[in-house]
Structure formats: structure tokens, C-alpha cells
Design a protein around this motif. Sequence first.
Motif, PDB file in Angstrom:
ATOM      1  N   TYR A 294       3.271 -11.692   4.486  1.00 34.58           N
ATOM      2  CA  TYR A 294       2.949 -12.710   5.490  1.00 34.58           C
ATOM      3  C   TYR A 294       1.658 -12.342   6.210  1.00 34.58           C
ATOM      4  O   TYR A 294       1.447 -11.179   6.592  1.00 34.58           O
ATOM      5  CB  TYR A 294       4.093 -12.846   6.513  1.00 34.58           C
ATOM      6  N   ASP A 295       0.794 -13.340   6.360  1.00 35.68           N
ATOM      7  CA  ASP A 295      -0.489 -13.144   7.030  1.00 35.68           C
ATOM      8  C   ASP A 295      -0.265 -12.896   8.524  1.00 35.68           C
ATOM      9  O   ASP A 295       0.471 -13.635   9.193  1.00 35.68           O
ATOM     10  CB  ASP A 295      -1.372 -14.383   6.843  1.00 35.68           C
ATOM     11  N   LEU A 296      -0.939 -11.838   9.043  1.00 39.63           N
ATOM     12  CA  LEU A 296      -0.722 -11.436  10.432  1.00 39.63           C
ATOM     13  C   LEU A 296      -1.132 -12.532  11.406  1.00 39.63           C
ATOM     14  O   LEU A 296      -0.415 -12.857  12.357  1.00 39.63           O
ATOM     15  CB  LEU A 296      -1.507 -10.153  10.719  1.00 39.63           C
ATOM     16  N   TRP A 297      -2.308 -13.170  11.209  1.00 37.54           N
ATOM     17  CA  TRP A 297      -2.821 -14.131  12.159  1.00 37.54           C
ATOM     18  C   TRP A 297      -2.009 -15.431  12.166  1.00 37.54           C
ATOM     19  O   TRP A 297      -1.714 -15.982  13.222  1.00 37.54           O
ATOM     20  CB  TRP A 297      -4.294 -14.422  11.875  1.00 37.54           C
ATOM     21  N   LEU A 298      -1.654 -15.899  10.996  1.00 35.58           N
ATOM     22  CA  LEU A 298      -0.839 -17.119  10.947  1.00 35.58           C
ATOM     23  C   LEU A 298       0.567 -16.868  11.503  1.00 35.58           C
ATOM     24  O   LEU A 298       1.165 -17.725  12.143  1.00 35.58           O
ATOM     25  CB  LEU A 298      -0.768 -17.649   9.525  1.00 35.58           C
ATOM     26  N   THR A 299       1.085 -15.662  11.235  1.00 33.70           N
ATOM     27  CA  THR A 299       2.397 -15.308  11.785  1.00 33.70           C
ATOM     28  C   THR A 299       2.340 -15.286  13.316  1.00 33.70           C
ATOM     29  O   THR A 299       3.228 -15.806  14.005  1.00 33.70           O
ATOM     30  CB  THR A 299       2.854 -13.934  11.278  1.00 33.70           C
ATOM     31  N   SER A 300       1.257 -14.690  13.838  1.00 37.73           N
ATOM     32  CA  SER A 300       1.076 -14.659  15.292  1.00 37.73           C
ATOM     33  C   SER A 300       0.906 -16.068  15.856  1.00 37.73           C
ATOM     34  O   SER A 300       1.424 -16.404  16.937  1.00 37.73           O
ATOM     35  CB  SER A 300      -0.136 -13.808  15.665  1.00 37.73           C
ATOM     36  N   ALA A 301       0.158 -16.917  15.104  1.00 39.86           N
ATOM     37  CA  ALA A 301      -0.044 -18.292  15.557  1.00 39.86           C
ATOM     38  C   ALA A 301       1.278 -19.046  15.643  1.00 39.86           C
ATOM     39  O   ALA A 301       1.519 -19.826  16.567  1.00 39.86           O
ATOM     40  CB  ALA A 301      -1.010 -19.012  14.625  1.00 39.86           C
ATOM     41  N   SER A 302       2.168 -18.815  14.674  1.00 31.91           N
ATOM     42  CA  SER A 302       3.473 -19.492  14.714  1.00 31.91           C
ATOM     43  C   SER A 302       4.282 -19.045  15.918  1.00 31.91           C
ATOM     44  O   SER A 302       5.012 -19.830  16.528  1.00 31.91           O
ATOM     45  CB  SER A 302       4.242 -19.216  13.421  1.00 31.91           C
ATOM     46  N   LEU A 303       4.155 -17.761  16.285  1.00 33.28           N
ATOM     47  CA  LEU A 303       4.853 -17.269  17.483  1.00 33.28           C
ATOM     48  C   LEU A 303       4.318 -17.956  18.734  1.00 33.28           C
ATOM     49  O   LEU A 303       5.085 -18.374  19.614  1.00 33.28           O
ATOM     50  CB  LEU A 303       4.683 -15.751  17.594  1.00 33.28           C
ATOM     51  N   LEU A 304       2.977 -18.096  18.825  1.00 37.59           N
ATOM     52  CA  LEU A 304       2.390 -18.758  20.001  1.00 37.59           C
ATOM     53  C   LEU A 304       2.822 -20.213  20.088  1.00 37.59           C
ATOM     54  O   LEU A 304       3.056 -20.747  21.178  1.00 37.59           O
ATOM     55  CB  LEU A 304       0.865 -18.658  19.934  1.00 37.59           C
ATOM     56  N   ILE A 305       2.918 -20.879  18.931  1.00 39.90           N
ATOM     57  CA  ILE A 305       3.376 -22.267  18.917  1.00 39.90           C
ATOM     58  C   ILE A 305       4.812 -22.352  19.439  1.00 39.90           C
ATOM     59  O   ILE A 305       5.173 -23.252  20.221  1.00 39.90           O
ATOM     60  CB  ILE A 305       3.269 -22.860  17.503  1.00 39.90           C
ATOM     61  N   ALA A 306       5.660 -21.395  19.018  1.00 38.94           N
ATOM     62  CA  ALA A 306       7.059 -21.386  19.478  1.00 38.94           C
ATOM     63  C   ALA A 306       7.131 -21.181  20.996  1.00 38.94           C
ATOM     64  O   ALA A 306       7.912 -21.838  21.702  1.00 38.94           O
ATOM     65  CB  ALA A 306       7.840 -20.287  18.769  1.00 38.94           C
ATOM     66  N   ILE A 307       6.303 -20.263  21.515  1.00 44.10           N
ATOM     67  CA  ILE A 307       6.310 -19.999  22.953  1.00 44.10           C
ATOM     68  C   ILE A 307       5.807 -21.216  23.722  1.00 44.10           C
ATOM     69  O   ILE A 307       6.345 -21.584  24.777  1.00 44.10           O
ATOM     70  CB  ILE A 307       5.461 -18.751  23.267  1.00 44.10           C
ATOM     71  N   ALA A 308       4.745 -21.864  23.206  1.00 44.80           N
ATOM     72  CA  ALA A 308       4.204 -23.047  23.876  1.00 44.80           C
ATOM     73  C   ALA A 308       5.243 -24.164  23.929  1.00 44.80           C
ATOM     74  O   ALA A 308       5.415 -24.849  24.942  1.00 44.80           O
ATOM     75  CB  ALA A 308       2.945 -23.514  23.169  1.00 44.80           C
ATOM     76  N   SER A 309       5.938 -24.384  22.823  1.00 42.55           N
ATOM     77  CA  SER A 309       6.984 -25.412  22.780  1.00 42.55           C
ATOM     78  C   SER A 309       8.102 -25.096  23.761  1.00 42.55           C
ATOM     79  O   SER A 309       8.631 -25.985  24.436  1.00 42.55           O
ATOM     80  CB  SER A 309       7.548 -25.532  21.356  1.00 42.55           C
ATOM     81  N   SER A 310       8.464 -23.826  23.857  1.00 39.84           N
ATOM     82  CA  SER A 310       9.527 -23.409  24.778  1.00 39.84           C
ATOM     83  C   SER A 310       9.109 -23.614  26.230  1.00 39.84           C
ATOM     84  O   SER A 310       9.914 -24.013  27.078  1.00 39.84           O
ATOM     85  CB  SER A 310       9.885 -21.940  24.533  1.00 39.84           C
ATOM     86  N   THR A 311       7.817 -23.316  26.528  1.00 44.11           N
ATOM     87  CA  THR A 311       7.327 -23.529  27.889  1.00 44.11           C
ATOM     88  C   THR A 311       7.442 -24.991  28.282  1.00 44.11           C
ATOM     89  O   THR A 311       7.905 -25.328  29.385  1.00 44.11           O
ATOM     90  CB  THR A 311       5.861 -23.087  27.991  1.00 44.11           C
ATOM     91  N   PHE A 312       7.032 -25.882  27.382  1.00 45.00           N
ATOM     92  CA  PHE A 312       7.121 -27.316  27.643  1.00 45.00           C
ATOM     93  C   PHE A 312       8.578 -27.740  27.843  1.00 45.00           C
ATOM     94  O   PHE A 312       8.900 -28.511  28.754  1.00 45.00           O
ATOM     95  CB  PHE A 312       6.478 -28.099  26.492  1.00 45.00           C
ATOM     96  N   ALA A 313       9.464 -27.208  26.994  1.00 43.09           N
ATOM     97  CA  ALA A 313      10.879 -27.586  27.078  1.00 43.09           C
ATOM     98  C   ALA A 313      11.484 -27.161  28.415  1.00 43.09           C
ATOM     99  O   ALA A 313      12.182 -27.930  29.086  1.00 43.09           O
ATOM    100  CB  ALA A 313      11.654 -26.962  25.919  1.00 43.09           C
ATOM    101  N   LEU A 314      11.234 -25.908  28.843  1.00 44.39           N
ATOM    102  CA  LEU A 314      11.781 -25.435  30.112  1.00 44.39           C
ATOM    103  C   LEU A 314      11.218 -26.216  31.292  1.00 44.39           C
ATOM    104  O   LEU A 314      11.936 -26.534  32.248  1.00 44.39           O
ATOM    105  CB  LEU A 314      11.483 -23.942  30.291  1.00 44.39           C
ATOM    106  N   TRP A 315       9.933 -26.518  31.225  1.00 45.99           N
ATOM    107  CA  TRP A 315       9.339 -27.289  32.320  1.00 45.99           C
ATOM    108  C   TRP A 315       9.977 -28.669  32.419  1.00 45.99           C
ATOM    109  O   TRP A 315      10.256 -29.165  33.505  1.00 45.99           O
ATOM    110  CB  TRP A 315       7.830 -27.442  32.055  1.00 45.99           C
TER     111      TRP A 315
END
Length: 689
Positions: free
Chosen positions: A74-95
Motif C-alpha cells: 500500500y502506498d504511504l501517501w494515499l494511505t495517509s490521504a484516506s486516513l485524513l478523509i476519514a477524520i474530515a468526514s468524522s469531524t463533519f459528522a460530530l459537528w
Amino acid sequence: MLASRYNEVLVVFSLIVAILASYTALDIAGRVSTAQRGARLAWLAGGALAMGTGIWSMHFVGMLAFSLPIELGYDLWLTSASLLIAIASSTFALWLVCQRELPWPRLAMGASLMGAGIAAMHYTGMEAMRMVPGIVYDPAWFALSIVVAVLASGAALWIAFRLRWHSTWVVFSRAGASVAMGCAIVGMHYTGMAASQFPEGSYCGAANSGIDTGWLSILVIMAALSVMATTLIISVLDSRLEQRTASLASALSKANSELMQLALYDNLTKLPNRMLLADRLGQAIEKARREHKVFAVLFIDLDGFKAINDAYGHHLGDLLLVEVTQRIRGSVRGQDTIARLGGDELILLTEIGEPTDAAKIAGKLIETIRQPYSIEHHELFVSASVGIAVYPDDGLAPHELLVNADAAMYHAKEQGRDGYCFFENSMNANAQEQLRLLQDLRHALERDELRLHYQPKLIAPDGPIIGVEALLRWQHPERGLLSPDQFLPLAEKTGLIVPIGNWVLDEACAQIQRWRAAGHTSWNIAVNLSASQFAHAKLIDSVRTALQRHGLEAHNLTLEITESTAMRDADSSLAVLEQLAAMGVGISIDDFGTGYSSLLYLKRLPANELKIDRGFVNELGQGGDDAAIVSAIIALGRTLGLKIVAEGVETPEQQKHLTRLGCNLLQGYLLGRPMPAEQLIECYGETPA
């Protein structure tokens, strides 16, 4: 297409991670909703990190459960990008779920955006494999995975919004909801995986340059468990701290409320006390001044309350006072203020249109209070004397209004009680006069201004003298010689009567001992005890001390108490009188026939003398029933073995009549007025041979 397969253990583990991530998300949503403004942002950031990491971890555990017949990475940068997308979605959901409201249109929009974010996280993670040629997605399954992501997001948002507040069953509700949400998230992931197809001859471009799957599995598992466990532990600790803080705050609030109640309200009646009354009076004055209105202060004092308190005890008196205040509450308006100053003194603060309104209110209160009371099988009667002061005519300050209402109340008592009086300036002048007299009385003892005069008691009909009654006078430096009725009521009201009474007792013992030393050994002396002095705890000690100080034998001292005083609390009175009698002191029942005596108690009293009230003596020979009453009293006294003394003898006819009826001793102006000790010796005291 390359054949794929799944590791069942990791599939199950991905479901567990999804459920834990869901529970963490629900718990954090509750924390964010209940946190204060500053802490809310911290919980939102931390919760978004934990929730995003949990969802991402579930995705990559699912990816690790997936295998192909080729080496994967697994590519490190794309894997990291998917994590950031998950965190961003979670932030929106909690808000979103922490908003005050979540209407259906907003829920639908939020579910679409969050579903798109989760799908983006999933397919970005898929792209991290860098497959060559690229992954082929089945359109139907791909679309279905997006729909599942949106529906799962909508369900998650709705459940989180509903369960964000703490309740008794919130832990169990969140556990069940977490299972449903976890299954929905896992369903979306594996639906997306089902849409993925890998052509024959494909290879993974990240197999050699990307993250090794063995290290990735360890990283994902450790990161997921650490972040979620840490977040949940902090949440639990914060929840307990919040509960303790809330409990402490509740206890402090209750304690503060109780302190406020004690500070501002009377403990017995729960009415405002003097402190709160002063505040209410100040507010009433400000309002009346601002709106040009009028209000009245009614000073209410209960007539006969002290007698009930003395006769039946303070417990019954307290119950009566509570009943009186309840009646007053029921007779006034809700906006009126009723306060208790102390004892049986109550204040009513009421807004009026004109002074006659205050008169109507006072009349209604008097009528209400006058009705009989039934308390603990006793039928009790009290009345009320009411003084009225009106703002602004009778005062512009709280203290001035209260003082003037008090003066009016005392004028109502002087007029016969059970009525009301409006304040007049002349009352204030009288009140000030009484205050000055009281201030002088406080210094009368230390300035040696008190005097004793002595009235002889003679054997009927005309002697010889066998004793005297000590009568108090006050040699005022400006007003001259004052009789007891001019200052003793003030002394009784203020408590000065006890030290004054002790002085009288001591001085009387000293004087009779001087006379005895001069040869008048057959004389004795009588001293009146006031109700307050008789009820004082140190009465016995005071009598004993006076006798011992002057070397006087107890039988030379007679203590006179009124019939009413003896009968107020008959059992207590009996105990005190028995102690005095045991010392050898004579006991005389004064003003007999005017009180409410019980023959059952009278025969138990260790008295040796009855004094017929002067009211009966005055009417003798005028054809009334007084001769029969005096005859009955004398007969009763003889039956009980008591000496009979008649006071107020002013005419020879009275002297003869009383002697004929059988009185033992006579006392009155006909036989001798009260006089100083030196004058008494001149008139009656030739030294015996």
C-alpha cells in the motif's frame, strides 16, 4: 479476473473494530453535546480523530483480510490521504449531530456528504495498492456501495443525534446502536470490495515500494485500539468527573439555598425575617417613589400570646404562631409581604390606594385572628393589636416606618387591644419619651436611684404591726419620685426587671435585718416577685444568696406572687415554690380571686398566706356581691390553713367589715401609707422594752 479470498478472522476483527468505532463516535457525540464551549472544541477535535481512525482502521483491517494470488502492498501517501478523509468526514459528522436541531433536510444533506466522504476514504485506500492495470469496478456494485455508505451515514447521524444526551439507559442504548452502525459500515466496505475486479496479469505497484502488509496490520491494529481505548478511557473519566462535579454543584446549590433560607427567613413560620423585610421595604419605597403610589406597614402584635406560652409551654405557643401566620397568609394578597420580627410580632407590607384600604385590611386580619384555635385538644383564643404607618406620610425610610407602626400598635394596646390605630405624631413623641425613660432606667441601679418604701401590715382590726411590704420607687433626678406603674412595665418588657428585682430582694433583706437588730424581732418583710423574675432560672440562688449575705432567717421573708403567675405553668410553679418553702421562706398568693386558679393546684401550693385583691375590698358595703366573694375566699383560706390578708383598706367601714368576716391581717392607706424606712420607725417602731 484474479481470484480473491478473505481471512475470516480478520473479517470478524474488522466488524469488532467497526462496532468499537461506532460506540466511540456515539460516546464522543454525547461528550461534545454536554461540554462547555471551550472544552467542546477539544472534544470535537479528539473525537473526530478517534472516530476517523476507527473507521479507517476498520477499512484497512478489511483490506488486510482480502488477498490475491499476488504480493500486495500500500502506498504511504494515499494511505495517509484516506486516513485524513476519514477524520474530515468524522469531524463533519460530530459537528452536525451536536447542533441544537437536526431536521430531515439537514440529515439528508449530511448523510450524503458523509457517505461520499466514507466512499472516498474507501476507494482512496483501494487506490493505495497502485494496481497495474487499474482496478475495474462493477457499476452496479459500485453504485450500491455508495448508496450503502449514504444510508449507513444517515442512520449513524440520526442515532448519534438521538443518543447524545445522558440518560439512565444510555450505555445500553449506545451498545445496541453501535452494533447496528458497525454492521452498516462493514456492509458498505464489503459491498465496495465486491465491486472491485482485478484482471489477469495484474500486479501491485506498491508491493515493493509501499508499506508491507505485515507492518501495516500491526500499525492499523495498534493505532485503532490505542486511539479508541484512550478516547473511551478519557471519556469515562471525564464522565465521572462531570457526575461528581454535578453532584458537588447540586450539594453546594442545596447548601446555599438552605443558608439563604436561614439567613432571610424565620425558621419557625418560614416567613421573611427582619433582614429580608428591610430589603422588601426598600424596594417598596423605591417603587412607590417612582410610580407615585402609596403602601402601608401594619405592625401586628398578638394579645394574650404570652399567657398561652407561659401556661401551656413554648411548643404549643409555636404551633399557635404557625396557625396564626397561615391564617394571615390566607387573608392577604400574593404580592403582599408578611414578615416575623421575633416573638409574636408580625409585619404586613401591602400596597394600598388610600388609607381606608389599610383600615379594611387591618379589620379583616383582626377578625380572622380573633377566631378560636384548636391545637392539640386545647381551644385557644388570641386577638391582635395592629399599628398602621402609611408611606410617605408616616415615614420615608424603612426604619422610620417600622418605628411609627410599632408606636401605633402600642397605642392600640393602650386603647383596649383587639383593634387597630393609625400612626399620629403625638405617638412618636410618647415613644421617644418612653425611650428616654428606658435609657435612664438602665442606669438607675448603678446611680443608686432606686428606693424602697414600706407599707405596714397590721393584725386586724388596728394592730399591732407584724410586718411590712416592700414597694419599689425610683428617685429620678429630673422627674422626681416615680411610682412602679410608671417604669416597671418598661423594665418587664426589656428584661431589666430581673436585676431590679434582685436588688429589691437584697435591699429588703438588709432592711428587715437592721430592724431586727434594733429589737423588732417579730417583724417580717414581704417582697413581690414579677412573672419574669419568678420564671428566671436563678431565682432560688438569688433568694438564698440574699438571706445568707444579711444573716436573715428564711421565715422572716415572704415572697408574694400573683395568682395568675402561679397558675401559668402550674407544675413548674409548684416545683419552684416547693424549693422556696423547703428553705423556710413564706409564700403569699397575691391578688387572689382575679385570676384563673384551679383549686386542685391551689391546695398543692406550699403557700401560707392569701391576699384578697383590693378590687373586692373597694366595693365592700356597696350592696354588691363582693362581700360574698370575700367571705368565700376567707372560708377557703381557713380550710387550707392559710392566713388571710386584705389590701387596699381605706375606710373604717371596710376595716370593720373585713375584721368581722375573719381577715387576719389588714393593709391599706387607712392603716398606713408606703413610706421610707426612717419614717416607718417614727410611726410604728418604738424599740421594744
